[in-house]
Design an enzyme around this catalytic site. Structure first.
Site, short mmCIF file in Angstrom:
data_model
loop_
_atom_site.label_atom_id
_atom_site.label_comp_id
_atom_site.label_asym_id
_atom_site.label_seq_id
_atom_site.Cartn_x
_atom_site.Cartn_y
_atom_site.Cartn_z
N ALA A 127 -12.91 9.97 10.91
CA ALA A 127 -13.22 8.53 10.91
C ALA A 127 -14.15 8.19 9.76
O ALA A 127 -15.38 8.22 9.89
CB ALA A 127 -13.84 8.12 12.25
N LEU A 128 -13.55 7.85 8.62
CA LEU A 128 -14.31 7.56 7.41
C LEU A 128 -14.13 6.10 6.99
O LEU A 128 -15.11 5.40 6.73
CB LEU A 128 -13.85 8.50 6.29
CG LEU A 128 -14.55 8.38 4.94
CD1 LEU A 128 -16.02 8.79 5.05
CD2 LEU A 128 -13.84 9.25 3.89
N SER A 129 -12.90 5.62 6.91
CA SER A 129 -12.61 4.28 6.37
C SER A 129 -13.15 3.17 7.27
O SER A 129 -13.16 3.29 8.49
CB SER A 129 -11.11 4.10 6.19
OG SER A 129 -10.61 4.99 5.22
N ARG A 269 30.47 13.90 -2.65
CA ARG A 269 30.96 12.53 -2.79
C ARG A 269 31.76 12.39 -4.09
O ARG A 269 31.29 12.80 -5.16
CB ARG A 269 29.77 11.56 -2.82
CG ARG A 269 30.14 10.10 -3.00
CD ARG A 269 30.52 9.48 -1.68
NE ARG A 269 30.54 8.01 -1.78
CZ ARG A 269 30.77 7.23 -0.74
NH1 ARG A 269 30.99 7.77 0.45
NH2 ARG A 269 30.79 5.92 -0.89
N GLY A 341 23.64 5.36 -2.50
CA GLY A 341 24.21 4.02 -2.40
C GLY A 341 23.77 3.32 -1.13
O GLY A 341 22.62 3.45 -0.68
N GLU A 365 -6.56 9.03 1.69
CA GLU A 365 -7.39 10.09 1.09
C GLU A 365 -7.56 9.90 -0.42
O GLU A 365 -7.56 10.84 -1.20
CB GLU A 365 -6.81 11.48 1.41
CG GLU A 365 -6.93 11.82 2.89
CD GLU A 365 -6.58 13.26 3.20
OE1 GLU A 365 -6.95 14.14 2.40
OE2 GLU A 365 -5.95 13.49 4.24
#
Length: 384
Positions: A127-129, A269, A341, A365
């Site tokens: 828990a940093l931000s 393909r 595609g 990070e």
């Protein structure tokens, strides 16, 4: 197993080669059975599976025989898991990142948690931000005010991986109101601590358990602090120094999977009466993808090897690996989508899944632009 020639590079020892091949076999056998319909339940199940199989033993140091983290093993595991299942990579990574500060700086009491997280019985989180401080860690506002024989935490954390399902959080808060990087400290906070609540669950385009956390008069005893007062910034940067390379490794795993999918597509393909693989423009795309994959791998495992050889910091090497690997993986995956595609953007196609999975790695990070700042400062300052 797809191309594994890189395992013969001198960055690795025999134990790394064995680890990569064994995990590839295990992932092929086990990960396909995990139901991703409920993201929280899938993550909890994946952590349990990874713990029971012994893979999480690599995510943190052994509390009974403390040593150092083997960053090459961490990177190989994340690359392999990401190639098979992005959520499995996430589940492994968060056990390592969440307990990174405990592995590097924790007391024997803190490290008791490692018996649980390495076994997959408890989930961890980093828990940093905060709402106003993401990449700018020094601008953290959450306060940790001395209170008797401990501290009282108030504030918010956001974009927290494993938020809402973690059993324990490594939390960074300001113990010195003067501000700046020297006023931060780190704490180990069990999820059931009074005052800690999940304020909001956050939904993103590639489903992962994320949350905004609220801390209201969260009382912690003094031993909850990891390291010394004011060492929080150093601890956070030391953890990111190790785990930033592993983010690059996860991006590399996504890129390898995209290249493999593209190769299957162009070989089978037909276009204008011949396999797509015979078209020079298609060959040019495949060549670009292969170069990007190998170049990313060289940067990832240079950073990991440098750290394992005893370098105290690998900020420059890790930043280069994360910047290049995540940005180039985005390009590789985009080319794979183009070669598929319309099928490439169809929900359920592996290229569509990878396209959603890769984008966040260029942000968390340390966003790509932040990595450029780290690299430039190192080069300008004579660290090249």
């Amino acid at each position: 197993m797809p191309d594994s020639s890189f395992l013969s590079w001198p960055f690795f020892e025999d134990r790394h080669r064995t680890l990569a091949r064994d995990l590839d076999d295990w992932s092929r056998d086990r990960l396909g059975s995990v139901d991703h319909a409920d993201t929280d339940a899938a993550c909890i199940s994946l952590v349990a599976m990874l713990g029971e199989a012994g893979w999480l033993a690599h995510s943190a140091i052994d509390p009974d025989d403390p040593g150092t983290l083997d960053v090459r093993s961490l990177c190989l595991i994340r690359e392999t898991l990401a190639r098979h299942d992005g959520l499995a990579d996430f589940a492994f990574a968060m056990q390592g990142l969440g307990m990174g500060a405990v592995s590097l700086f924790g007391t024997p009491e803190h490290r008791e948690w490692l018996h649980q997280t390495r076994a997959g019985r408890k989930l961890s989180a980093f828990a940093l931000s905060e709402p106003r401080s993401g990449s700018d860690v020094a601008n953290i506002e959450m306060s940790a005010v001395p209170d008797g024989n401990g501290y009282r935490l108030n504030g918010e954390k956001t974009w927290i991986s494993n938020g809402g399902i973690a059993d324990v959080y490594t939390v960074f808060a300001r113990t010195d109101a003067a501000g700046g990087s020297k006023g931060l400290s780190a704490f180990l906070v069990p999820a059931d601590t009074p005052g800690l609540t999940v304020a909001e669950r956050l939904d993103v385009m590639a489903p992962h358990p994320l949350a905004r956390l609220s801390f209201e008069d969260v009382k912690l005893d003094a031993p909850a602090m990891i390291g010394l007062p004011g060492e929080g910034f150093k601890i956070a940067m030391s953890v990111l120094d190790v785990f930033r390379s592993t983010v690059a490794a996860a991006a590399l795993g996504f890129a390898r999977r995209a290249l493999d999918a593209a190769l299957d597509r162009v070989r089978t393909r037909e276009l204008f009466g011949a396999p797509m693989s015979e078209l020079q423009m298609v060959q040019g795309h495949i060549a670009d993808m292969a170069v990007d994959v190998d170049a990313a791998a060289l940067l990832v495992y240079r950073a990991a090897w440098t750290k394992d050889m005893g370098a105290p910091r690998v900020s420059r090497e890790a930043a280069m690996a994360k910047l290049f690997s995540t940005d180039q993986a985005q390009r590789v995956i985009d080319k794979a989508v183009q070669l598929h595609g319309g099928d490439g953007v169809r929900v359920g196609c592996i290229t569509e899944t990878l396209y959603r999975e890769i984008r966040a790695l260029r942000i968390y990070e340390g966003a790509s632009d932040v990595q450029k700042i780290v690299i430039a400062r190192s080069v300008i300052g004579g660290g090249a």
